[in-house]
Scaffold this motif. Structure first.
Motif, PDB file in Angstrom:
ATOM      1  N   ALA A 148       0.860  -1.187   0.000  1.00 36.79           N
ATOM      2  CA  ALA A 148       0.000   0.000   0.000  1.00 36.79           C
ATOM      3  C   ALA A 148       0.894   1.234   0.000  1.00 36.79           C
ATOM      4  N   TRP A 197      -3.024   3.609  -1.363  1.00 37.20           N
ATOM      5  CA  TRP A 197      -3.531   2.929  -2.549  1.00 37.20           C
ATOM      6  C   TRP A 197      -2.818   1.593  -2.684  1.00 37.20           C
ATOM      7  N   ASP A 215      -1.172  -1.265 -10.699  1.00 35.04           N
ATOM      8  CA  ASP A 215      -2.109  -0.146 -10.521  1.00 35.04           C
ATOM      9  C   ASP A 215      -3.328  -0.583  -9.709  1.00 35.04           C
ATOM     10  N   PRO A 254      -8.244   1.782  -1.386  1.00 29.74           N
ATOM     11  CA  PRO A 254      -8.450   2.062  -2.811  1.00 29.74           C
ATOM     12  C   PRO A 254      -7.477   1.269  -3.680  1.00 29.74           C
ATOM     13  N   GLY A 255      -7.995   0.768  -4.787  1.00 28.69           N
ATOM     14  CA  GLY A 255      -7.170  -0.016  -5.694  1.00 28.69           C
ATOM     15  C   GLY A 255      -7.151  -1.502  -5.384  1.00 28.69           C
TER      16      GLY A 255
END
Length: 503
Positions: free
Chosen positions: A255, A259, A274, A464-465
């Protein structure tokens, strides 16, 4: 992508077509998750799911990811009868595949006038529950206000007067008692829940969609075994340039700046990304992420304590008799004792388990046997997770349970013991080995009502991600549901948080 289960591969193929470069890291040496095959002496057996419902899920996957259709790559055979049921009193009834009129007639003939009509009326109500829940539970990302799904009971239960009060069935068992009014019909209904690891005494009435799905969309066999479906999905991924790395255990999710930035492998290798998609059990995911909240505040919690499956593989001498049903369900002599054993209850500590409900699969597929003078048979039962993992005592319980399954299966396969060449038992520990789920627990499909207890965490996470795919996330367990989770994850990544579901 962490894990090469069916949901992960379904997502990988779709993401690759959308232009993403996808790498899949799988801890074991092959793909498919729980969809595996065991081979020996010219015999072959599915050790995971043996039949497919909702084949449209995988038809859609192949339509969206290439020119060849699903039927171009595997042979789908509609199983008819869908199943032969042998009840505790010895009554047996073969139920036609995807024919309401045929099922009503078969039940009336076997169980007495009126039984078929009661089951047919139940299917009409189950369809209404299906229509109300299909899209939010299967085709859309989990609603932010998921509690609404937990509060509403979509099954239109029939009013029932009891002790001067009018009540409506709130559980599957109450539907059986109050609406079907026949122990054999109740056993038929409850067997669908039990096969998914659900206790019909606590499963919401909305679980009526489980038998409805099979009735409405049919039961299908993949020629050569369901493992052939996994092979076809894997090959589609490879053609779309998805990279697979087997024997590669992911030990951490990286992380960076809040993200998901990649994964770290057991050998210290770091793979940047990504997006990260995890197709693993909740306890595994919890070990992979440090210093970040994976689940959002107030989100439905991962399920725990679900049962597992015990599988007995039988290599038999002698050909399969013509007209033999592909699937026979032999129902337990004492349903309540079986449920107590599997889910915990007054009878769960009994010295000897009740003879369980056993599903007997006899495919009659030449690809699974050395020659026509042999038969490959698979027995399955729902059992407590971790069965057989308590030292010598657990091993004895496992052996006893497997012997009981063979005894029960003799009601479907006369002379079974005299035909056995060899037996292979696949305990819950085998499921844990390939899936990583503690005790070999198997996730149930997502269901409405019950306070959201049978919903699964959404595919998006608090990091997120990072996305989750497969049976332990929305929309839950089952071969078809895994494919749906792959479509949802791909949609969330490609279209972003505004994605509103499959079309």
């Amino acid at each position: 992508m962490i894990g090469a289960g069916m949901g992960a591969m379904a997502a990988a193929a779709r993401l690759a077509v959308a232009g993403h470069r996808v790498a899949v890291y799988e801890r074991t040496e092959t793909y498919g998750g729980a969809v595996r095959r065991f081979e020996r002496d010219g015999f072959a057996f599915d050790t995971g799911p043996g039949l497919l419902t909702l084949p449209a899920v995988y038809r859609d996957l192949f339509v969206k990811t290439g020119k060849e259709s699903l039927e171009d790559l595997v042979e789908l055979v509609q199983v008819d009868p869908a199943a032969r049921h042998v009840f505790a009193d010895g009554t047996a009834v073969p139920l036609p595949n995807a024919s309401r009129a045929g099922v009503v007639a078969a039940l009336d003939e076997a169980l007495g006038a009126g039984a078929g009509q009661r089951w047919g009326d139940f299917l009409v109500r189950a369809r209404e529950a299906w229509d109300r829940t299909r899209r939010p539970l299967l085709e859309e990302p989990l609603w932010p206000d998921w509690r609404v799904l937990g509060e509403r009971e979509p099954y239109p239960a029939v009013p029932h007067k009891r002790l001067l009060r009018t009540r409506r069935a709130g559980t599957l068992a109450e539907i059986g008692a109050w609406e079907l009014r026949d122990d054999r019909l109740a056993a038929l209904l409850e067997s669908h829940a039990l096969a998914y690891g659900l206790d019909p005494r606590t499963a919401p009435a909305s679980a009526a969609v489980l038998p409805y799905m099979e009735h409405a969309f049919g039961t299908w066999y993949v020629r050569g075994g369901v493992r052939e479906l996994a092979r076809a999905v894997h090959e589609r991924c490879v053609r779309r340039r998805v990279e697979f790395v087997f024997g590669a255990e992911v030990t951490g999710i990286l992380a960076g700046d809040g993200w998901a930035a990649g994964v770290e492998l057991a050998d210290g290798t770091v793979a940047e990304a990504d997006f990260v998609v995890a197709g693993v059990a909740p306890e595994v995911l919890g070990r992979l992420v440090t210093g970040a909240v994976v689940r959002g505040d107030g989100e439905v919690a991962p399920q725990g304590g679900t049962p597992s499956r015990l599988t007995v593989l039988l290599a038999l001498r002698g050909e399969r008799p013509p007209g033999t049903p592909h699937r026979t369900v032999v129902h337990a002599e004492d349903r309540e004792a079986e449920l107590d054993l599997v889910f915990g209850g007054p009878g769960s500590a009994a010295d000897r388990p009740a003879r369980p409900t056993v599903t007997v699969l006899r495919p009659g597929d030449p690809a699974l046997v050395p020659d026509a003078s042999h038969e490959a048979v698979v027995l399955t039962s729902t059992v407590p997770a971790g069965l057989g993992q308590e030292g010598s005592t657990g091993s004895e319980a496992l052996d006893r349970y497997a012997r009981d399954m063979v005894t029960v299966a003799e009601r479907a396969v006369p002379g079974l013991r005299d035909r056995v060449l060899w037996t292979r038992v696949r305990p819950p520990a085998s499921v844990e080995e390939v899936t990583g789920a503690a005790g070999g627990a198997l996730p149930a499909p997502a269901l409405a009502a019950a306070g959201g207890r049978l919903l699964h965490p959404g595919n998006s996470t608090g990091l997120p991600g990072l996305y989750t795919v497969g049976g332990w996330s929305h929309p839950g367990g089952g071969l078809a549901h895994a494919g749906m989770s792959g479509a949802l994850v791909a949609g969330l990544i490609v279209e972003g948080p505004d994605f509103r579901g499959s079309q």
